[in-house]
Scaffold this active site. Structure first.
Site, short mmCIF file in Angstrom:
data_model
loop_
_atom_site.label_atom_id
_atom_site.label_comp_id
_atom_site.label_asym_id
_atom_site.label_seq_id
_atom_site.Cartn_x
_atom_site.Cartn_y
_atom_site.Cartn_z
N TYR A 13 0.85 -1.19 0.00
CA TYR A 13 0.00 0.00 0.00
C TYR A 13 0.89 1.25 0.00
O TYR A 13 2.09 1.18 0.29
CB TYR A 13 -0.92 -0.04 1.23
CG TYR A 13 -1.88 1.10 1.35
CD1 TYR A 13 -2.91 1.27 0.42
CD2 TYR A 13 -1.78 2.03 2.38
CE1 TYR A 13 -3.81 2.32 0.52
CE2 TYR A 13 -2.67 3.08 2.49
CZ TYR A 13 -3.68 3.23 1.56
OH TYR A 13 -4.55 4.28 1.66
N ASN B 267 1.67 3.69 1.87
CA ASN B 267 2.54 4.10 2.98
C ASN B 267 3.34 2.96 3.58
O ASN B 267 3.93 3.11 4.65
CB ASN B 267 1.70 4.77 4.08
CG ASN B 267 0.78 3.79 4.78
OD1 ASN B 267 0.58 2.67 4.34
ND2 ASN B 267 0.19 4.24 5.88
N LYS B 268 3.41 1.81 2.88
CA LYS B 268 4.12 0.67 3.44
C LYS B 268 5.63 0.76 3.15
O LYS B 268 6.12 1.70 2.52
CB LYS B 268 3.54 -0.63 2.90
CG LYS B 268 2.14 -0.91 3.40
CD LYS B 268 2.07 -0.97 4.92
CE LYS B 268 0.77 -1.54 5.46
NZ LYS B 268 -0.40 -0.73 5.19
N CYS B 269 6.38 -0.25 3.61
CA CYS B 269 7.85 -0.20 3.54
C CYS B 269 8.37 -0.07 2.12
O CYS B 269 9.37 0.60 1.87
CB CYS B 269 8.44 -1.44 4.22
SG CYS B 269 8.02 -1.53 5.98
#
Length: 402
Positions: free
Chosen positions: A197, A199-201
């Site tokens: 997604y 805002n993920k790593c």
């Protein structure tokens, strides 16, 4: 200059994606190549991702939710079955269980890590087995710090159930096992499910991945990810492919596109860079906020290496004259966007009303939830932005000290 103008000039978002020329070039190349949906670039992403986490197989999907759903489908979850699920998690971890008409058995969290508590999991497993089939356990690695996987695997072995990791927050992340060896997320489990997604790593905008060492499990998830077709669209339409296919099972539409896959390959190549940046920011926060008595910063266990997807702090409300909602509002007035991760599942109307979950059943999550505030943390965050956040926290705590 008024306060609103100052805040706007010094604003810090909760997250800012790190997308550079490598990502733009990779996506443009796919767009110009004429094949946009699942194809060679997605396959490359799968292969590179599997290698990065030490798994034999990886199936690229359009979300981590899809990965969790397909993993449960592949192990044969059925109506009336039960699955151990952490209470302190995002809705997806439990909702995929409900897709099958199965029951999520909520388990309280550890106070230190907010991950699923192994002792509580054992108690919940014994109670669940007495009332019906127990089919799996889904530990979630809160904020990027891994749950106690030695305990999870021991529980799985004792009760004869697979361990499926909700690894939405963890790339990369490691935990030292009982033998002293550092093990990556997914090691020893039936499957691990990752999120890409925004805002993920690493990000593909929207996207996910399921990894496993079980070939049959991988084949089932891959087939069910695209309508249950016996062949993928890529294989059917390339020059040596065949138009013929069969529907083997009523599947889903969960495949990842090559456009997203190209973005994923580029982002994966920068995952170490992103990880080191997050670790550095977390270290700055912990160093500069450790002496603020009104706030507790998250710890990193000695046997863990967190991905630091989240920097979730805890307010000492007994030392403040304001509550969490007002704290977040005052941070906003300083130009800083914060978040909360999460309201425990037992407090949501659906789970409370459907299963009668009561607050006293989950004392740790219940006590921690009103105190949680996630501060901004992302790879491109500058030292100046960290200082803006730290200064705001210090000021708000000093002005509202009990």
């Amino acid at each position: 200059m008024n306060n609103a103008t100052v805040a706007a000039q010094r604003s810090v978002p909760f997250f800012r994606p790190s997308v550079g020329e490598a990502e733009k070039t990779a996506v443009l190349k796919v767009l110009e190549g004429g094949w946009l949906t699942t194809g060679k670039k997605t396959k490359e992403f799968e292969e590179r991702f599997a290698a990065s986490v030490g798994a034999k197989y990886a199936v690229a999907l359009n979300s981590c939710t899809a990965a969790l759903h397909l993993a449960l489908e592949a192990i044969g979850l059925a109506p009336g079955d039960q699955v151990l699920v952490p209470n302190m998690t995002f809705a997806a971890t439990a909702e995929v269980v409900r897709y099958f008409g199965a029951k999520p058995v909520l388990v309280d969290c550890e106070a230190e890590t907010l991950c699923l508590d192994p002792q509580q999991a054992y108690s919940a497993a014994r109670r669940a087995q007495a009332s019906g089939p127990l089919k799996a356990i889904l530990p979630m690695h809160y904020g990027g710090q891994m749950a106690d996987m030695d305990a999870m695997h021991a529980l799985g072995a004792e009760f004869g159930i697979p361990v499926i990791e909700d690894a939405a927050h963890t790339l990369p992340a490691y935990r030292r096992d009982a033998a002293g060896e550092w093990r990556p997320v997914g090691h020893g489990s039936s499957a691990a499910c990752f999120s890409f997604y925004a805002n993920k790593c690493i990000t593909t905008g929207e996207g996910g991945m399921a990894t496993t060492n079980d070939e049959a499990l991988a084949d089932r998830m891959r087939m069910m990810s695209l309508h249950g077709l016996s062949r993928s669209a890529w294989n059917r339409f390339e020059s040596k492919g065949s138009w013929y296919y069969e529907i083997v099972a009523p599947g889903f539409k969960y495949n990842l596109t090559d456009v997203a896959g190209a973005l994923g390959v580029a982002q994966l190549g920068r995952s170490e860079e992103f990880w080191q940046a997050r670790r550095r920011i977390a270290s700055l926060y912990r160093e500069q906020l450790s002496e603020v008595a009104e706030i507790e910063v998250p710890a990193e266990r000695e046997d863990c290496q967190s991905s630091w997807h989240l920097f979730s702090t805890r307010l000492h409300l007994d030392r403040l004259t304001i509550d969490r909602a007002r704290f977040i509002e005052e941070m906003k007035e300083h130009g800083i966007t914060c978040s909360v991760h999460w309201m425990p599942l037992h407090l949501h109307p659906y789970y409370r009303e459907t299963y009668g979950f009561a607050p006293e059943e989950y004392p740790v999550a219940n006590a921690l939830w009103p105190r949680l505030v996630s501060l901004p943390i992302f790879p491109s965050m500058t030292d100046e932005e960290v200082e803006i956040v730290v200064s705001a926290v210090r000021t708000i705590c000093a002005e509202n000290r009990a």
